[in-house]
Design a protein around this motif. Sequence first.
Motif, mmCIF file in Angstrom:
data_model
loop_
_atom_site.group_PDB
_atom_site.id
_atom_site.type_symbol
_atom_site.label_atom_id
_atom_site.label_comp_id
_atom_site.label_asym_id
_atom_site.label_seq_id
_atom_site.Cartn_x
_atom_site.Cartn_y
_atom_site.Cartn_z
ATOM 1 N N ILE A 1 0.833 -1.203 0.000
ATOM 2 C CA ILE A 1 0.000 0.000 0.000
ATOM 3 C C ILE A 1 0.863 1.246 0.000
ATOM 4 O O ILE A 1 0.580 2.222 -0.713
ATOM 5 N N THR A 2 1.936 1.244 0.804
ATOM 6 C CA THR A 2 2.822 2.408 0.875
ATOM 7 C C THR A 2 3.472 2.685 -0.474
ATOM 8 O O THR A 2 3.574 3.841 -0.911
ATOM 9 N N HIS A 3 3.907 1.629 -1.148
ATOM 10 C CA HIS A 3 4.511 1.809 -2.473
ATOM 11 C C HIS A 3 3.505 2.406 -3.456
ATOM 12 O O HIS A 3 3.847 3.289 -4.261
ATOM 13 N N SER A 4 2.266 1.941 -3.383
ATOM 14 C CA SER A 4 1.233 2.474 -4.271
ATOM 15 C C SER A 4 0.946 3.939 -3.963
ATOM 16 O O SER A 4 0.698 4.737 -4.875
ATOM 17 N N LEU A 5 0.992 4.303 -2.684
ATOM 18 C CA LEU A 5 0.791 5.699 -2.307
ATOM 19 C C LEU A 5 1.918 6.568 -2.868
ATOM 20 O O LEU A 5 1.671 7.678 -3.354
ATOM 21 N N GLU A 6 3.135 6.067 -2.805
ATOM 22 C CA GLU A 6 4.264 6.810 -3.365
ATOM 23 C C GLU A 6 4.064 7.026 -4.860
ATOM 24 O O GLU A 6 4.325 8.123 -5.385
ATOM 25 N N GLU A 7 3.617 5.985 -5.551
ATOM 26 C CA GLU A 7 3.385 6.093 -6.988
ATOM 27 C C GLU A 7 2.333 7.152 -7.302
ATOM 28 O O GLU A 7 2.498 7.961 -8.215
ATOM 29 N N ALA A 8 1.244 7.137 -6.542
ATOM 30 C CA ALA A 8 0.159 8.083 -6.797
ATOM 31 C C ALA A 8 0.573 9.517 -6.468
ATOM 32 O O ALA A 8 0.350 10.438 -7.261
ATOM 33 N N LEU A 9 1.174 9.702 -5.305
ATOM 34 C CA LEU A 9 1.520 11.058 -4.874
ATOM 35 C C LEU A 9 2.691 11.646 -5.656
ATOM 36 O O LEU A 9 2.859 12.870 -5.706
ATOM 37 N N SER A 10 3.497 10.793 -6.272
ATOM 38 C CA SER A 10 4.568 11.328 -7.112
ATOM 39 C C SER A 10 3.993 12.093 -8.303
ATOM 40 O O SER A 10 4.625 13.016 -8.830
ATOM 41 N N VAL B 1 -2.151 15.451 2.159
ATOM 42 C CA VAL B 1 -2.056 14.022 1.882
ATOM 43 C C VAL B 1 -0.619 13.763 1.438
ATOM 44 O O VAL B 1 -0.218 14.193 0.361
ATOM 45 N N SER B 2 0.154 13.093 2.268
ATOM 46 C CA SER B 2 1.579 13.014 1.993
ATOM 47 C C SER B 2 2.163 11.653 2.322
ATOM 48 O O SER B 2 1.540 10.839 3.011
ATOM 49 N N VAL B 3 3.372 11.435 1.825
ATOM 50 C CA VAL B 3 4.129 10.219 2.120
ATOM 51 C C VAL B 3 5.615 10.530 1.988
ATOM 52 O O VAL B 3 6.031 11.285 1.100
ATOM 53 N N ASP B 4 6.409 9.995 2.896
ATOM 54 C CA ASP B 4 7.861 10.117 2.802
ATOM 55 C C ASP B 4 8.386 9.026 1.878
ATOM 56 O O ASP B 4 7.919 7.884 1.913
ATOM 57 N N TYR B 5 9.361 9.367 1.075
ATOM 58 C CA TYR B 5 9.937 8.390 0.157
ATOM 59 C C TYR B 5 11.458 8.456 0.222
ATOM 60 O O TYR B 5 12.044 9.463 0.627
ATOM 61 N N SER B 6 12.077 7.382 -0.162
ATOM 62 C CA SER B 6 13.542 7.339 -0.268
ATOM 63 C C SER B 6 13.909 6.259 -1.266
ATOM 64 O O SER B 6 13.213 5.252 -1.415
ATOM 65 N N GLY B 7 15.001 6.466 -1.962
ATOM 66 C CA GLY B 7 15.443 5.512 -2.959
ATOM 67 C C GLY B 7 16.701 5.990 -3.621
ATOM 68 O O GLY B 7 17.364 6.926 -3.156
ATOM 69 N N GLU B 8 17.028 5.352 -4.741
ATOM 70 C CA GLU B 8 18.248 5.709 -5.442
ATOM 71 C C GLU B 8 18.225 7.153 -5.922
ATOM 72 O O GLU B 8 19.275 7.795 -6.026
ATOM 73 N N THR C 1 9.473 14.168 0.585
ATOM 74 C CA THR C 1 8.058 13.981 0.885
ATOM 75 C C THR C 1 7.218 14.444 -0.291
ATOM 76 O O THR C 1 7.415 15.549 -0.803
ATOM 77 N N TYR C 2 6.307 13.573 -0.721
ATOM 78 C CA TYR C 2 5.316 13.960 -1.723
ATOM 79 C C TYR C 2 4.081 14.455 -0.984
ATOM 80 O O TYR C 2 3.617 13.808 -0.032
ATOM 81 N N THR C 3 3.508 15.587 -1.426
ATOM 82 C CA THR C 3 2.337 16.144 -0.758
ATOM 83 C C THR C 3 1.313 16.629 -1.774
ATOM 84 O O THR C 3 1.653 17.322 -2.742
ATOM 85 N N PHE C 4 0.080 16.258 -1.535
ATOM 86 C CA PHE C 4 -1.068 16.672 -2.358
ATOM 87 C C PHE C 4 -2.065 17.333 -1.430
ATOM 88 O O PHE C 4 -2.432 16.767 -0.393
ATOM 89 N N LEU C 5 -2.517 18.537 -1.761
ATOM 90 C CA LEU C 5 -3.421 19.285 -0.891
ATOM 91 C C LEU C 5 -4.878 19.112 -1.323
ATOM 92 O O LEU C 5 -5.200 19.209 -2.508
#
Length: 429
Positions: free
Chosen positions: A193-202, A254-261, A266-270
């Motif tokens: 679910i978290t990965h899907s949230l990252e995809e959407a909020l990106s 509506v946000s999520v913290d992300y990290s990767g290569e 943080t992605y944020t949608f208001l």
Amino acid sequence: MKGKQLNVMAKRLTLATMITASLGLISVHNSVAMADEHSSADHGSSDHGQHKGTGGKRGEGKGADGRGGADSVRGKILSTMDDDSDAPAWARGNRELNPHSKGSQGKPEGGGTKKGDEYGDLWVILRDNNGDPILDANGQVQPIIIVDGLPVVVQLTDPDGDGHYELPTEYADAVQEVELGRSNVTRSPSHVITHSLEEALSKLDGLTLTSDMLTEAGMLVVDGATIDSPLENLALYQALLTSSDSNNDGLLEVSVDYSGEGGSGTYTFLVPESVQLDLAASLLAAGSDKTASLTVDRVITVSQFLEVDDELSSLLSNYVYDGSSLTYGATTTWINVQVDGMDTPTDLSDDIYQSVEVNLITGATVTYDGQDIFVPGVSFETVPNTVDENDDGILNANDTNDLDGIDGFTQATDDALQVIEFVHDYSVE
């Protein structure tokens, strides 16, 4: 124009003042409908038609009184899920493999929990207007069966007197099981679910929701592309219900913290706080089977698996849905309608289609070769009544769906579902 189908176009839904006028965010745009976003693979849903035809068309009474005011978002969101999606094996019916399972259909280990954990995700049960189970004198949930077309509440019993309550055997075939269909994906591990949230909020990062970001059914559109992944929409639903307004400016983050290569951040949608539940209904619809008919218990169970049922319950106390008439009454969509060749269904060579602008509520009439052909609008359905509206502890004729609380929220979600199905069925691949 024999043998040729016209491209489908659709006007984006104005959403009946989806965002409050005080925020000054309302705008109206037209767009080409993304009808082919939904694969035809989901037509085989296990719950297809389970409740079809249980209610009359909406727009003939429910919601026509306009309750809910001008602060409601109207335009919901729905999409379907492919069989080869990233749902785990246990999300397809094998409860023994499910690490999140709250119990089997046998005797519960204990009874009387607040949420009715042992049966709440399996059976249709009596609930209050906030969606919480109404327990009997023994602290047990109360399943609802259908007798002669009417809902009847039954009691669990303790035949051995040891505190282990169970369904009487005579009701074994009558109890209504909650069909989750493709929404079973909500049982996925949290990292999915978290990965899907990252995809959407990106895709939504840095944006504020406005009405021109939604299709006629309320699906989010970014740069001309619709967010139609069921997992992404369900992840957004979860994040929206747990979001907050840290700046006290009326906008939920509506946000999520992300990290990767590529780095971290943080992605944020208001989202305007005034439309939180209306958009939530749209997002929840986006993660449901297109051909399903939603129920209160399905909405609650999906929310339980996403661990936002408490948040939903607390938000529902002041929620009222406008109903399908006011929500979609001014909305039209361009679809292709067969105007000739209907008498020879197996011969496609003489089929002729005409592009018609159809009102989602009242339909439209198209004239071809001197004949008037009526094109009906969306066939909205009434959500089955399982809520004790007057808080008297029983379910009877006085408990009619009044479009507030959990049944109003479920109705809003199901209405969006029917719009998606309508556009899909009449669209051109």
